[in-house]
Design a protein around this motif. Sequence first.
Motif, PDB file in Angstrom:
ATOM      1  N   ASN A 130     -19.737  11.609 -19.311  1.00 29.65           N
ATOM      2  CA  ASN A 130     -20.528  11.692 -18.084  1.00 29.65           C
ATOM      3  C   ASN A 130     -19.670  11.681 -16.823  1.00 29.65           C
ATOM      4  N   SER A 131     -18.343  11.862 -16.992  1.00 26.14           N
ATOM      5  CA  SER A 131     -17.451  11.807 -15.843  1.00 26.14           C
ATOM      6  C   SER A 131     -16.113  12.450 -16.189  1.00 26.14           C
ATOM      7  N   VAL A 132     -15.396  12.830 -15.130  1.00 26.54           N
ATOM      8  CA  VAL A 132     -14.057  13.385 -15.312  1.00 26.54           C
ATOM      9  C   VAL A 132     -13.206  13.040 -14.091  1.00 26.54           C
ATOM     10  N   LEU A 133     -12.010  12.543 -14.345  1.00 25.59           N
ATOM     11  CA  LEU A 133     -11.020  12.298 -13.301  1.00 25.59           C
ATOM     12  C   LEU A 133     -10.014  13.440 -13.348  1.00 25.59           C
ATOM     13  N   LEU A 134      -9.841  14.112 -12.214  1.00 26.83           N
ATOM     14  CA  LEU A 134      -8.852  15.190 -12.115  1.00 26.83           C
ATOM     15  C   LEU A 134      -7.628  14.670 -11.387  1.00 26.83           C
ATOM     16  N   ASN A 135      -6.452  14.976 -11.916  1.00 23.01           N
ATOM     17  CA  ASN A 135      -5.178  14.652 -11.289  1.00 23.01           C
ATOM     18  C   ASN A 135      -4.406  15.946 -11.084  1.00 23.01           C
ATOM     19  N   GLN A 165       0.860  -1.181   0.000  1.00 22.22           N
ATOM     20  CA  GLN A 165       0.000   0.000   0.000  1.00 22.22           C
ATOM     21  C   GLN A 165       0.901   1.238   0.000  1.00 22.22           C
ATOM     22  N   ILE A 166       0.725   2.091  -1.005  1.00 19.65           N
ATOM     23  CA  ILE A 166       1.509   3.329  -1.085  1.00 19.65           C
ATOM     24  C   ILE A 166       0.572   4.494  -1.400  1.00 19.65           C
ATOM     25  N   ASP A 167       1.030   5.710  -1.086  1.00 20.21           N
ATOM     26  CA  ASP A 167       0.276   6.891  -1.488  1.00 20.21           C
ATOM     27  C   ASP A 167       0.384   7.072  -2.992  1.00 20.21           C
ATOM     28  N   GLN A 168      -0.736   7.383  -3.641  1.00 13.68           N
ATOM     29  CA  GLN A 168      -0.671   7.727  -5.063  1.00 13.68           C
ATOM     30  C   GLN A 168       0.279   8.912  -5.214  1.00 13.68           C
ATOM     31  N   PRO A 169       1.120   8.919  -6.248  1.00 10.77           N
ATOM     32  CA  PRO A 169       2.056  10.039  -6.433  1.00 10.77           C
ATOM     33  C   PRO A 169       1.417  11.229  -7.147  1.00 10.77           C
ATOM     34  N   ARG A 170       0.238  11.643  -6.651  1.00 10.51           N
ATOM     35  CA  ARG A 170      -0.503  12.790  -7.164  1.00 10.51           C
ATOM     36  C   ARG A 170      -1.781  12.889  -6.338  1.00 10.51           C
ATOM     37  N   LEU A 171      -2.483  13.999  -6.463  1.00 13.54           N
ATOM     38  CA  LEU A 171      -3.793  14.139  -5.827  1.00 13.54           C
ATOM     39  C   LEU A 171      -4.868  13.924  -6.890  1.00 13.54           C
ATOM     40  N   THR A 172      -6.014  13.380  -6.471  1.00 16.37           N
ATOM     41  CA  THR A 172      -7.053  13.048  -7.442  1.00 16.37           C
ATOM     42  C   THR A 172      -8.436  13.400  -6.891  1.00 16.37           C
ATOM     43  N   VAL A 173      -9.401  13.475  -7.807  1.00 14.86           N
ATOM     44  CA  VAL A 173     -10.813  13.641  -7.444  1.00 14.86           C
ATOM     45  C   VAL A 173     -11.658  13.224  -8.654  1.00 14.86           C
ATOM     46  N   TRP A 174     -12.852  12.669  -8.387  1.00 14.32           N
ATOM     47  CA  TRP A 174     -13.750  12.128  -9.409  1.00 14.32           C
ATOM     48  C   TRP A 174     -15.080  12.878  -9.384  1.00 14.32           C
ATOM     49  N   TYR A 175     -15.424  13.499 -10.505  1.00 14.31           N
ATOM     50  CA  TYR A 175     -16.722  14.155 -10.670  1.00 14.31           C
ATOM     51  C   TYR A 175     -17.463  13.428 -11.782  1.00 14.31           C
ATOM     52  N   ALA A 176     -18.764  13.168 -11.551  1.00 12.13           N
ATOM     53  CA  ALA A 176     -19.507  12.412 -12.563  1.00 12.13           C
ATOM     54  C   ALA A 176     -21.001  12.556 -12.325  1.00 12.13           C
ATOM     55  N   ASP A 177     -21.760  12.121 -13.334  1.00 13.15           N
ATOM     56  CA  ASP A 177     -23.205  12.039 -13.182  1.00 13.15           C
ATOM     57  C   ASP A 177     -23.518  11.060 -12.045  1.00 13.15           C
ATOM     58  N   ALA A 178     -24.656  11.217 -11.412  1.00 12.74           N
ATOM     59  CA  ALA A 178     -25.057  10.360 -10.298  1.00 12.74           C
ATOM     60  C   ALA A 178     -25.000   8.885 -10.701  1.00 12.74           C
ATOM     61  N   GLY A 179     -24.451   8.074  -9.817  1.00 15.57           N
ATOM     62  CA  GLY A 179     -24.391   6.631 -10.046  1.00 15.57           C
ATOM     63  C   GLY A 179     -23.243   6.162 -10.908  1.00 15.57           C
ATOM     64  N   LYS A 180     -22.365   7.059 -11.351  1.00 16.06           N
ATOM     65  CA  LYS A 180     -21.273   6.674 -12.250  1.00 16.06           C
ATOM     66  C   LYS A 180     -19.961   6.528 -11.468  1.00 16.06           C
ATOM     67  N   ALA A 181     -19.885   5.455 -10.684  1.00 14.02           N
ATOM     68  CA  ALA A 181     -18.661   5.145  -9.941  1.00 14.02           C
ATOM     69  C   ALA A 181     -17.599   4.632 -10.913  1.00 14.02           C
ATOM     70  N   TYR A 182     -16.362   4.706 -10.495  1.00 13.46           N
ATOM     71  CA  TYR A 182     -15.233   4.295 -11.341  1.00 13.46           C
ATOM     72  C   TYR A 182     -14.232   3.556 -10.473  1.00 13.46           C
ATOM     73  N   THR A 183     -13.751   2.408 -10.955  1.00 10.71           N
ATOM     74  CA  THR A 183     -12.794   1.600 -10.202  1.00 10.71           C
ATOM     75  C   THR A 183     -11.516   1.426 -11.012  1.00 10.71           C
ATOM     76  N   TYR A 184     -10.378   1.751 -10.384  1.00 14.83           N
ATOM     77  CA  TYR A 184      -9.075   1.471 -10.967  1.00 14.83           C
ATOM     78  C   TYR A 184      -8.065   1.345  -9.835  1.00 14.83           C
ATOM     79  N   SER A 185      -7.018   0.584 -10.043  1.00 14.54           N
ATOM     80  CA  SER A 185      -5.953   0.361  -9.049  1.00 14.54           C
ATOM     81  C   SER A 185      -6.515  -0.021  -7.679  1.00 14.54           C
TER      82      SER A 185
END
Length: 187
Positions: free
Chosen positions: A91-96, A42-62
């Motif tokens: 319908n979604s955007v991942l910010l890094n 378990q390590i800290d991601q080497p960046r900050l992130t946030v997920w914005y999306a339409d309701a119900g649009k979850a996203y899974t990675y890593s």
Amino acid sequence: MPDAEVYLLKEFLSGPAAEALFAVLEAKAAWKQEKIKLFGKQIDQPRLTVWYADAGKAYTYSGLTWEPLPWLPELSEVRKNLESLTGTFFNSVLLNLYRHGQDSMGWHSDDEPELGQNPTIASLTLGQERSFHFRHRTQPELKHKLILPSGSLLLMASETQHHWQHQVPKSAKPLEPRINLTFRFIE
């Protein structure tokens, strides 16, 4: 690039518009540094992130599942402009947020099942320009490097994610912060 459909628009946003959006997102986005599993640790991601999306649009990675936050008005405006330009619905955007040269994103493809068979990824860069690398999955001699300036839009479509990986490597040079927005469609 063979087996790919990639477009770069270096001035999707003007300099002042890119600077203004950077300032808003740096201040208003709900940035987090999550832990990910890498080589069994378990390590800290080497960046900050946030997920914005339409309701119900979850996203899974890593190994992380992102529940959507409601769209910020500024992100909705960018989405509307992207959809008009590309003819693609997002319908979604991942910010890094890459805070400095040591923040990075390792080799990967955006090929998670919820993105569908041939996802279109629209990647907008704000702030410090950074190197962006591609490598072919089965032909290691095929590599490509781009410099992504602030305000630029990189569009990856069709079978690109099947055949190519990409990364934002670490840099030994001191770098200013960069925000990257990757717009997607979650099925």
